[in-house]
Design an enzyme around this catalytic site. Structure first.
Site, PDB file in Angstrom:
ATOM      1  CG  ASP A 271      -1.791  -1.234   1.302  1.00  0.00           C
ATOM      2  OD1 ASP A 271      -2.261  -1.685   0.251  1.00  0.00           O
ATOM      3  OD2 ASP A 271      -1.938  -1.783   2.416  1.00  0.00           O
TER       4      ASP A 271
ATOM      5  CE  LYS B  79       3.163  -2.418  -4.510  1.00  0.00           C
ATOM      6  NZ  LYS B  79       2.804  -2.134  -3.097  1.00  0.00           N
TER       7      LYS B  79
ATOM      8  N   GLY C 219      -4.210  -4.105  -4.348  1.00  0.00           N
ATOM      9  CA  GLY C 219      -5.154  -3.049  -4.716  1.00  0.00           C
ATOM     10  C   GLY C 219      -4.354  -1.828  -5.107  1.00  0.00           C
ATOM     11  CG  HIS C 220      -1.366  -1.901  -7.531  1.00  0.00           C
ATOM     12  ND1 HIS C 220      -0.499  -2.562  -8.348  1.00  0.00           N
ATOM     13  CD2 HIS C 220      -1.030  -2.278  -6.275  1.00  0.00           C
ATOM     14  CE1 HIS C 220       0.309  -3.320  -7.627  1.00  0.00           C
ATOM     15  NE2 HIS C 220       0.001  -3.164  -6.358  1.00  0.00           N
TER      16      HIS C 220
ATOM     17  CD  GLN D 215       0.653  -8.761  -2.499  1.00  0.00           C
ATOM     18  OE1 GLN D 215       1.405  -9.416  -3.192  1.00  0.00           O
ATOM     19  NE2 GLN D 215      -0.581  -8.529  -2.846  1.00  0.00           N
TER      20      GLN D 215
HETATM   21  P1  IMP Z   1      -2.711 -12.761   1.723  1.00  0.00           P
HETATM   22  O1  IMP Z   1      -1.801 -12.158   0.706  1.00  0.00           O
HETATM   23  O2  IMP Z   1      -4.163 -12.551   1.426  1.00  0.00           O
HETATM   24  O3  IMP Z   1      -2.363 -14.195   1.999  1.00  0.00           O
HETATM   25  O4  IMP Z   1      -2.468 -11.987   3.113  1.00  0.00           O
HETATM   26  C1  IMP Z   1      -1.262 -12.103   3.841  1.00  0.00           C
HETATM   27  C2  IMP Z   1      -0.887 -10.777   4.475  1.00  0.00           C
HETATM   28  O5  IMP Z   1      -0.523  -9.856   3.458  1.00  0.00           O
HETATM   29  C3  IMP Z   1      -2.022 -10.118   5.253  1.00  0.00           C
HETATM   30  O6  IMP Z   1      -1.474  -9.385   6.325  1.00  0.00           O
HETATM   31  C4  IMP Z   1      -2.601  -9.139   4.233  1.00  0.00           C
HETATM   32  O7  IMP Z   1      -3.272  -8.066   4.864  1.00  0.00           O
HETATM   33  C5  IMP Z   1      -1.331  -8.687   3.547  1.00  0.00           C
HETATM   34  N1  IMP Z   1      -1.552  -8.194   2.192  1.00  0.00           N
HETATM   35  C6  IMP Z   1      -1.814  -8.927   1.090  1.00  0.00           C
HETATM   36  N2  IMP Z   1      -1.943  -8.137   0.013  1.00  0.00           N
HETATM   37  C7  IMP Z   1      -1.733  -6.886   0.431  1.00  0.00           C
HETATM   38  C8  IMP Z   1      -1.696  -5.620  -0.234  1.00  0.00           C
HETATM   39  O8  IMP Z   1      -1.858  -5.495  -1.456  1.00  0.00           O
HETATM   40  N3  IMP Z   1      -1.435  -4.543   0.562  1.00  0.00           N
HETATM   41  C9  IMP Z   1      -1.186  -4.658   1.881  1.00  0.00           C
HETATM   42  N4  IMP Z   1      -1.217  -5.812   2.555  1.00  0.00           N
HETATM   43  C10 IMP Z   1      -1.479  -6.918   1.819  1.00  0.00           C
END
Ligand code: IMP
Length: 436
Positions: A13, A16, A40-41, A224
């Site tokens: 977040d 990017k 989520g971009h 991420q």
């Molecule tokens: P997962 O990717 O859904 O398995 O989540 C694993 C961890 O990564 C959790 O803490 C999510 O909140 C975090 N996470 C996954 N995608 C994002 C993102 O795009 N932005 C911020 N945190 C993320």
């Protein structure tokens, strides 16, 4: 022109989407190399706001080749929803999009599995996005996954799903006390998408090799962030893919030397969504105000993000792992209300200063941040486009940051719109974007 990888330097977040959108004009091809629709971009163009989850942000630029690499996990239903939403907003998605035949498919049982697994962990839950991302990567590593290319061969696709459901049914029943649905239901839900997904399926390594031979410039778009990387992040509170720059080679199917430069994207503070240690968490009142000003809610799940002070040990760690040439410093305008800004310059563990970012979770949990207090600028800088027009204190803030990281800040963002950006000459980005 060299190829560039854009990587989140914190817990995701960082902004990017905006940075990739700014840089895209100079590139021919943009590749997503890991993650899935957990990302989520957000890109603001004038009055319009686009939130991309799976598609590279470059899809908003008509003439660019957009690629989803083998390192990405694809839920065909959300892919098609995203395409439909973008088309409804007038964005062209067609022959410009290529999806690797080797990318893994997220099946509906992945999210069902994840719900059970998170519930079973109780207080130790990861706080995932519950989109089936982790279980899909688990099946990939377990060598039982279904790949996008398998959708083109109905018998293979059906057989793989049936074999998987047989296993999942036992797992669901014994561990989560629930029943899996019949395999035919999962097959039908995904089969309904195949005709529309098929035209995008591509041999991506071959496509990228051809583009490289032709001299095309490629931008690799990370999702991420470094501290959510499966190997280098704050494990186990991480995502399940390689979000660092090194992941771009395997996740796109290009040789490592095809990635010649890396840009780190960091906010002027930190945020984290989901569970896991967050050493520089802000005091409640500041946390709330930063969240309010920065709209710090997950772009995919809407969850409030925890806000923290800028964490320099974490940023130095990210710089080492990724080899940043430059930093894009985002959301600087959200700190304008503060007279003083705390910055974490180091950690202490049991009273001893730590040189490096700890690689063990238990140690990180016991670390105490060491803060310096830097002077805030206390006045709005929203929309500022010129470094010299920033208040002195803001310029000092950035220079101190650069000195600490031994890295230049090539981009400074002063608002969500594309135009609210300072792009600086001689700060590592001259080849990639018009600087001044
Ligand atoms: P997962 O990717 O859904 O398995 O989540 C694993 C961890 O990564 C959790 O803490 C999510 O909140 C975090 N996470 C996954 N995608 C994002 C993102 O795009 N932005 C911020 N945190 C993320």
């Amino acid at each position: 022109m060299p190829n560039l990888c854009v990587v989140g330097a914190q817990w995701g977040d960082e902004g990017k989407g905006k940075v990739v959108d700014l840089l895209t004009p100079r590139f021919d091809v943009v590749v997503r190399y890991q993650g899935g629709h957990n990302a989520g971009h957000t890109v603001h163009i004038g009055e319009r706001k686009f939130v991309l989850h799976l598609l590279p942000s470059a899809v908003l630029h008509e003439d660019k080749v957009c690629v989803i690499g083998n390192g990405v996990v694809v839920d065909p239903r959300s892919l098609l929803n995203e395409i439909d939403e973008l088309r409804a907003m007038g964005v062209r998605v067609g022959s410009n999009l290529h999806i690797s035949s080797a990318a893994h498919v997220i099946l509906p049982y992945h999210a069902e599995w994840e719900a059970g697994s998170e519930q079973r962990r109780g207080e130790r839950k990861i706080g995932t996005t519950c989109r089936g991302i982790g279980p899909c990567y688990e099946d990939k590593s377990g060598r039982r996954g279904v790949r996008i290319g398998d959708l083109l061969h109905p018998q293979t696709f059906r057989r793989l799903v049936e074999e998987n459901v047989e296993e999942k049914a036992t797992l669901f029943r014994s561990l989560y006390g629930r029943e899996a649905r019949p395999a035919s239901e999962y097959v039908e839900e995904i089969a309904a998408c195949i005709d529309r997904v098929a035209p995008f399926i591509t041999n991506v390594p071959a496509l990228l090799a051809r583009k490289l031979r032709e001299g095309a410039a490629i931008l690799f778009e990370g999702a991420q962030g470094t501290l959510l990387d499966i190997d280098h992040g704050t494990y186990p509170y991480v995502t399940s893919s390689s979000s660092v720059a090194g992941g771009a080679a395997t996740g796109a199917g290009v040789p490592p030397h095809a990635i010649q430069a890396v840009l780190g994207v960091a906010k002027a503070y930190c945020t984290r969504v989901g569970q896991g240690p967050f050493p520089t968490a802000m005091e409640e009142a500041v946390d709330e105000e930063v969240r309010r000003r920065g709209c710090e809610y997950g772009a995919s799940t809407g969850r409030p993000r925890r806000c923290g002070w800028l964490d320099l040990p974490a940023l130095r760690y990210a710089a080492i792992l990724n080899g940043f040439q430059s930093i894009a410093l985002m959301k600087l305008d959200n700190l304008s209300f503060l007279e003083e800004i705390k910055v974490c310059t180091g950690y202490r563990y049991k009273g001893t200063a730590m040189e490096e970012f700890p690689s063990e979770l238990w140690r990180l949990e016991q670390c105490e941040p060491v803060y310096e207090t830097w002077k805030g600028w206390g006045k709005p800088i929203d929309g500022c486009t010129c470094f010299d027009e920033l208040p002195l204190e803001a310029r000092v803030f950035i220079t101190r940051l650069e000195d600490n990281l031994l890295l230049p800040c090539g981009i400074i963002s002063t608002g969500s719109d594309r135009s609210a950006t300072i792009i600086r000459k001689g700060k590592g980005l001259d080849q990639f974007v018009r600087t001044r």
